[in-house]
Motif scaffolding. Structure first.
Motif, mmCIF file in Angstrom:
data_model
loop_
_atom_site.group_PDB
_atom_site.id
_atom_site.type_symbol
_atom_site.label_atom_id
_atom_site.label_comp_id
_atom_site.label_asym_id
_atom_site.label_seq_id
_atom_site.Cartn_x
_atom_site.Cartn_y
_atom_site.Cartn_z
ATOM 1 N N PRO A 14 0.832 -1.214 0.000
ATOM 2 C CA PRO A 14 0.000 0.000 0.000
ATOM 3 C C PRO A 14 0.868 1.266 0.000
ATOM 4 C CG PRO A 14 -0.766 -1.547 1.661
ATOM 5 C CD PRO A 14 0.539 -2.072 1.144
ATOM 6 N N LEU A 15 0.440 2.236 -0.768
ATOM 7 C CA LEU A 15 1.154 3.510 -0.846
ATOM 8 C C LEU A 15 0.885 4.313 0.416
ATOM 9 C CD1 LEU A 15 2.912 5.217 -2.766
ATOM 10 C CD2 LEU A 15 0.804 6.275 -3.578
ATOM 11 N N ARG A 16 1.954 4.804 1.029
ATOM 12 C CA ARG A 16 1.838 5.657 2.217
ATOM 13 C C ARG A 16 2.685 6.902 2.002
ATOM 14 N NH1 ARG A 16 4.522 3.571 6.111
ATOM 15 N NH2 ARG A 16 5.292 1.757 5.010
ATOM 16 N N CYS A 17 2.310 7.964 2.688
ATOM 17 C CA CYS A 17 3.033 9.226 2.616
ATOM 18 C C CYS A 17 3.529 9.582 4.010
ATOM 19 C CB CYS A 17 2.119 10.323 2.062
ATOM 20 S SG CYS A 17 2.901 11.935 1.978
ATOM 21 N N PRO A 18 4.783 9.213 4.334
ATOM 22 C CA PRO A 18 5.292 9.516 5.666
ATOM 23 C C PRO A 18 5.564 11.002 5.900
ATOM 24 C CG PRO A 18 6.868 8.160 4.427
ATOM 25 C CD PRO A 18 5.680 8.380 3.565
ATOM 26 N N GLY A 19 5.595 11.796 4.841
ATOM 27 C CA GLY A 19 5.801 13.226 5.061
ATOM 28 C C GLY A 19 5.964 14.015 3.785
ATOM 29 N N ILE A 20 5.998 15.331 3.943
ATOM 30 C CA ILE A 20 6.289 16.249 2.842
ATOM 31 C C ILE A 20 7.326 17.245 3.342
ATOM 32 C CG2 ILE A 20 3.988 16.013 1.823
ATOM 33 C CD1 ILE A 20 3.398 18.850 2.839
ATOM 34 N N GLY A 21 7.952 17.933 2.417
ATOM 35 C CA GLY A 21 8.940 18.940 2.795
ATOM 36 C C GLY A 21 9.012 20.030 1.747
ATOM 37 N N TYR A 33 7.120 12.718 0.068
ATOM 38 C CA TYR A 33 7.887 11.502 0.333
ATOM 39 C C TYR A 33 6.927 10.326 0.444
ATOM 40 C CZ TYR A 33 11.528 14.860 1.422
ATOM 41 O OH TYR A 33 12.427 15.882 1.348
ATOM 42 N N LEU A 34 7.208 9.272 -0.296
ATOM 43 C CA LEU A 34 6.369 8.075 -0.297
ATOM 44 C C LEU A 34 7.188 6.877 0.169
ATOM 45 C CD1 LEU A 34 4.703 8.722 -3.768
ATOM 46 C CD2 LEU A 34 3.746 9.254 -1.522
ATOM 47 N N ASN A 35 6.504 5.827 0.536
ATOM 48 C CA ASN A 35 7.196 4.625 1.003
ATOM 49 C C ASN A 35 7.692 3.742 -0.142
ATOM 50 O OD1 ASN A 35 4.419 3.987 0.438
ATOM 51 N ND2 ASN A 35 4.721 2.020 1.451
ATOM 52 N N ARG A 36 7.289 4.050 -1.366
ATOM 53 C CA ARG A 36 7.745 3.300 -2.538
ATOM 54 C C ARG A 36 7.503 4.146 -3.782
ATOM 55 N NH1 ARG A 36 3.328 1.995 -5.283
ATOM 56 N NH2 ARG A 36 1.409 1.429 -4.202
ATOM 57 N N LYS A 37 7.998 3.682 -4.905
ATOM 58 C CA LYS A 37 7.789 4.372 -6.177
ATOM 59 C C LYS A 37 6.299 4.353 -6.523
ATOM 60 C CE LYS A 37 9.095 4.176 -11.034
ATOM 61 N NZ LYS A 37 9.879 3.450 -12.046
ATOM 62 N N ALA A 38 5.759 5.503 -6.848
ATOM 63 C CA ALA A 38 4.348 5.603 -7.217
ATOM 64 C C ALA A 38 4.166 5.236 -8.685
ATOM 65 C CB ALA A 38 3.832 7.019 -6.977
ATOM 66 N N THR A 39 3.041 4.608 -8.985
ATOM 67 C CA THR A 39 2.704 4.328 -10.378
ATOM 68 C C THR A 39 2.212 5.621 -11.023
ATOM 69 O OG1 THR A 39 0.393 3.792 -9.914
ATOM 70 C CG2 THR A 39 1.993 1.966 -9.769
ATOM 71 N N ASP A 40 2.112 5.626 -12.330
ATOM 72 C CA ASP A 40 1.586 6.808 -13.025
ATOM 73 C C ASP A 40 0.153 7.096 -12.586
ATOM 74 O OD1 ASP A 40 3.977 7.060 -14.359
ATOM 75 O OD2 ASP A 40 3.242 6.263 -16.257
ATOM 76 N N GLU A 42 -1.206 6.388 -9.700
ATOM 77 C CA GLU A 42 -1.164 6.935 -8.349
ATOM 78 C C GLU A 42 -0.732 8.396 -8.371
ATOM 79 O OE1 GLU A 42 -0.223 2.935 -5.734
ATOM 80 O OE2 GLU A 42 1.424 3.931 -6.787
ATOM 81 N N MET A 43 0.229 8.747 -9.216
ATOM 82 C CA MET A 43 0.653 10.152 -9.314
ATOM 83 C C MET A 43 -0.476 11.025 -9.827
ATOM 84 S SD MET A 43 4.672 10.310 -10.367
ATOM 85 C CE MET A 43 4.403 9.913 -12.068
ATOM 86 N N ARG A 44 -1.232 10.546 -10.815
ATOM 87 C CA ARG A 44 -2.370 11.321 -11.322
ATOM 88 C C ARG A 44 -3.420 11.512 -10.225
ATOM 89 N NH1 ARG A 44 -0.835 8.886 -16.270
ATOM 90 N NH2 ARG A 44 -1.859 6.924 -15.809
ATOM 91 N N PHE A 45 -3.662 10.463 -9.439
ATOM 92 C CA PHE A 45 -4.631 10.549 -8.351
ATOM 93 C C PHE A 45 -4.168 11.562 -7.298
ATOM 94 C CE2 PHE A 45 -6.124 9.237 -4.160
ATOM 95 C CZ PHE A 45 -7.495 9.299 -4.353
ATOM 96 N N ILE A 46 -2.905 11.482 -6.892
ATOM 97 C CA ILE A 46 -2.359 12.413 -5.903
ATOM 98 C C ILE A 46 -2.442 13.842 -6.423
ATOM 99 C CG2 ILE A 46 -0.226 13.137 -4.732
ATOM 100 C CD1 ILE A 46 0.470 10.088 -4.597
ATOM 101 N N HIS A 47 -2.137 14.036 -7.693
ATOM 102 C CA HIS A 47 -2.228 15.372 -8.296
ATOM 103 C C HIS A 47 -3.654 15.895 -8.218
ATOM 104 C CE1 HIS A 47 -2.329 18.079 -11.996
ATOM 105 N NE2 HIS A 47 -1.630 18.716 -11.085
ATOM 106 N N ASP A 48 -4.619 15.057 -8.553
ATOM 107 C CA ASP A 48 -6.026 15.464 -8.505
ATOM 108 C C ASP A 48 -6.434 15.840 -7.082
ATOM 109 O OD1 ASP A 48 -8.684 15.759 -9.712
ATOM 110 O OD2 ASP A 48 -9.202 13.989 -8.523
#
Length: 61
Positions: A14-21, A33-40, A42-48
């Motif tokens: 599962p994708l997790r976000c331990p923090g931002i900076g 910052y994510l716990n693993r490489k995000a898929t395309d 997932e990146m589109r979803f996060i952007h939205d």
């Protein structure tokens, strides 16, 4: 009878976000910052989600 070996394929983590900076070179940029490489996807979803959050955020400076 043949022995069956366990499948060693990719397991979904599962994708997790331990923090931002802040980006040290660009005051308008944030680093996520994510716990693993995000898929395309997932990146589109996060952007939205971030676009919606930014539109409804309290007014800043």
């Amino acid at each position: 009878m043949a022995e069956v070996l366990p499948f060693e394929g990719k397991q979904h983590v599962p994708l997790r976000c331990p923090g931002i900076g802040r980006d040290g070179e660009n005051p308008k940029a944030l680093v996520v910052y994510l716990n693993r490489k995000a898929t395309d996807d997932e990146m589109r979803f996060i952007h939205d989600v971030l676009q919606r959050a930014a539109a409804s955020a309290p007014k800043g400076e």
